[in-house]
Scaffold this active site. Sequence first.
Site, PDB file in Angstrom:
ATOM      1  N   LYS A  32       0.851  -1.195   0.000  1.00 43.14           N
ATOM      2  CA  LYS A  32       0.000   0.000   0.000  1.00 43.14           C
ATOM      3  C   LYS A  32       0.885   1.243   0.000  1.00 43.14           C
ATOM      4  O   LYS A  32       1.825   1.355   0.787  1.00 43.14           O
ATOM      5  CB  LYS A  32      -0.903   0.026   1.233  1.00 43.14           C
ATOM      6  CG  LYS A  32      -1.803   1.255   1.295  1.00 43.14           C
ATOM      7  CD  LYS A  32      -2.687   1.238   2.532  1.00 43.14           C
ATOM      8  CE  LYS A  32      -1.956   1.649   3.784  1.00 43.14           C
ATOM      9  NZ  LYS A  32      -1.636   3.118   3.810  1.00 43.14           N
ATOM     10  N   ASP A  60      -3.435   4.227  -1.901  1.00 39.65           N
ATOM     11  CA  ASP A  60      -4.405   4.677  -0.895  1.00 39.65           C
ATOM     12  C   ASP A  60      -4.461   6.201  -0.912  1.00 39.65           C
ATOM     13  O   ASP A  60      -3.891   6.870  -0.052  1.00 39.65           O
ATOM     14  CB  ASP A  60      -3.984   4.153   0.483  1.00 39.65           C
ATOM     15  CG  ASP A  60      -4.999   4.471   1.569  1.00 39.65           C
ATOM     16  OD1 ASP A  60      -6.149   4.813   1.228  1.00 39.65           O
ATOM     17  OD2 ASP A  60      -4.634   4.382   2.755  1.00 39.65           O
ATOM     18  N   LYS A  62      -7.507   8.105  -1.384  1.00 36.99           N
ATOM     19  CA  LYS A  62      -8.768   8.636  -0.857  1.00 36.99           C
ATOM     20  C   LYS A  62      -9.255   9.826  -1.682  1.00 36.99           C
ATOM     21  O   LYS A  62      -9.491  10.919  -1.171  1.00 36.99           O
ATOM     22  CB  LYS A  62      -8.626   9.018   0.618  1.00 36.99           C
ATOM     23  CG  LYS A  62      -8.215   7.846   1.511  1.00 36.99           C
ATOM     24  CD  LYS A  62      -8.095   8.279   2.964  1.00 36.99           C
ATOM     25  CE  LYS A  62      -7.690   7.128   3.858  1.00 36.99           C
ATOM     26  NZ  LYS A  62      -6.302   6.668   3.640  1.00 36.99           N
ATOM     27  N   ASP A  65     -13.476  14.646  -5.178  1.00 41.69           N
ATOM     28  CA  ASP A  65     -13.488  15.880  -5.959  1.00 41.69           C
ATOM     29  C   ASP A  65     -14.744  15.856  -6.821  1.00 41.69           C
ATOM     30  O   ASP A  65     -15.597  14.978  -6.672  1.00 41.69           O
ATOM     31  CB  ASP A  65     -12.219  15.976  -6.811  1.00 41.69           C
ATOM     32  CG  ASP A  65     -11.761  17.421  -7.010  1.00 41.69           C
ATOM     33  OD1 ASP A  65     -12.599  18.243  -7.453  1.00 41.69           O
ATOM     34  OD2 ASP A  65     -10.591  17.727  -6.733  1.00 41.69           O
ATOM     35  N   THR A 115     -10.328   3.911  10.878  1.00 37.73           N
ATOM     36  CA  THR A 115     -10.188   3.108  12.101  1.00 37.73           C
ATOM     37  C   THR A 115      -9.660   3.929  13.275  1.00 37.73           C
ATOM     38  O   THR A 115      -9.666   3.451  14.404  1.00 37.73           O
ATOM     39  CB  THR A 115      -9.255   1.910  11.864  1.00 37.73           C
ATOM     40  OG1 THR A 115      -8.020   2.369  11.300  1.00 37.73           O
ATOM     41  CG2 THR A 115      -9.913   0.915  10.913  1.00 37.73           C
ATOM     42  N   ARG A 206       2.897  -0.380  10.622  1.00 38.10           N
ATOM     43  CA  ARG A 206       3.897  -0.234  11.686  1.00 38.10           C
ATOM     44  C   ARG A 206       4.372  -1.542  12.309  1.00 38.10           C
ATOM     45  O   ARG A 206       5.574  -1.701  12.545  1.00 38.10           O
ATOM     46  CB  ARG A 206       3.355   0.713  12.767  1.00 38.10           C
ATOM     47  CG  ARG A 206       3.490   2.169  12.383  1.00 38.10           C
ATOM     48  CD  ARG A 206       2.744   3.097  13.314  1.00 38.10           C
ATOM     49  NE  ARG A 206       1.306   3.066  13.068  1.00 38.10           N
ATOM     50  CZ  ARG A 206       0.441   3.881  13.662  1.00 38.10           C
ATOM     51  NH1 ARG A 206       0.864   4.747  14.566  1.00 38.10           N
ATOM     52  NH2 ARG A 206      -0.837   3.822  13.366  1.00 38.10           N
TER      53      ARG A 206
END
Length: 233
Positions: A32, A60, A62, A65, A115, A206
């Site tokens: 990603k 990713d 998002k 518009d 999340t 992470r």
Amino acid sequence: MAGQLIVGLDVSTRARAEEIVSLLGDAVDFYKIGYQCFYGADGYGLGKALLAAGKKVFFDLKLLDIDNTVEKGVAAIAETGATMLTVHAYPKTMRAAAKAATGSGLCVLGVTVLTSMDDEDVRQAGYERDAAGLVALRAQQARDAGIGGVVASPHEAEMVRAIVGPGMAVVTPGIRPAGAEKGDQKRVMGPAEALAAGASHLVVARPIIEAADPAAAARAILAEMDGKRVSFA
């Protein structure tokens, strides 16, 4: 199982991203690329290089518009050969994205509720629903718009799967393997539990990229995932 694990390259330099990919080797084939990497580490160029190397890429970004801009942006990403792309789960945006992705291999994902947000955060944003209620609404709208899937917390995965059926992707960030800290995530779940709840793909950043041995961390997560495999075309 490896194809269901997506590693988030949440780093600020291309050199570090490439180092992580090298360390992970054949353990991971899906990456990603979000804001940090896209803008700070030539993520677009990195993504194209990963695709050329036979890896899968999830941009990713998002997108949100006017319809024409979203449509052209999605079409541009589709031309790269990327596997997934996120847009905000607004009906008009999703319909424009679905139109642009038609005939390509790009799976457009509608982002439902982050999340890092809980019920109070949703209320402060002005919605007269709790987080789960907003996720349910947006999952229905994503299904009706004809896009490929949604991004949702693993806590809503079972509900979302019931709404969208077996054919759509349900991509869940907020995955924390045994012993990992939650960080800024609020609605988290373990890998096997998320798959059992209906997730098709798990996004982990992470706990893998900040580990002393990223490959070992990835293999440990894959081992946790091994108890449940979900088919997604």
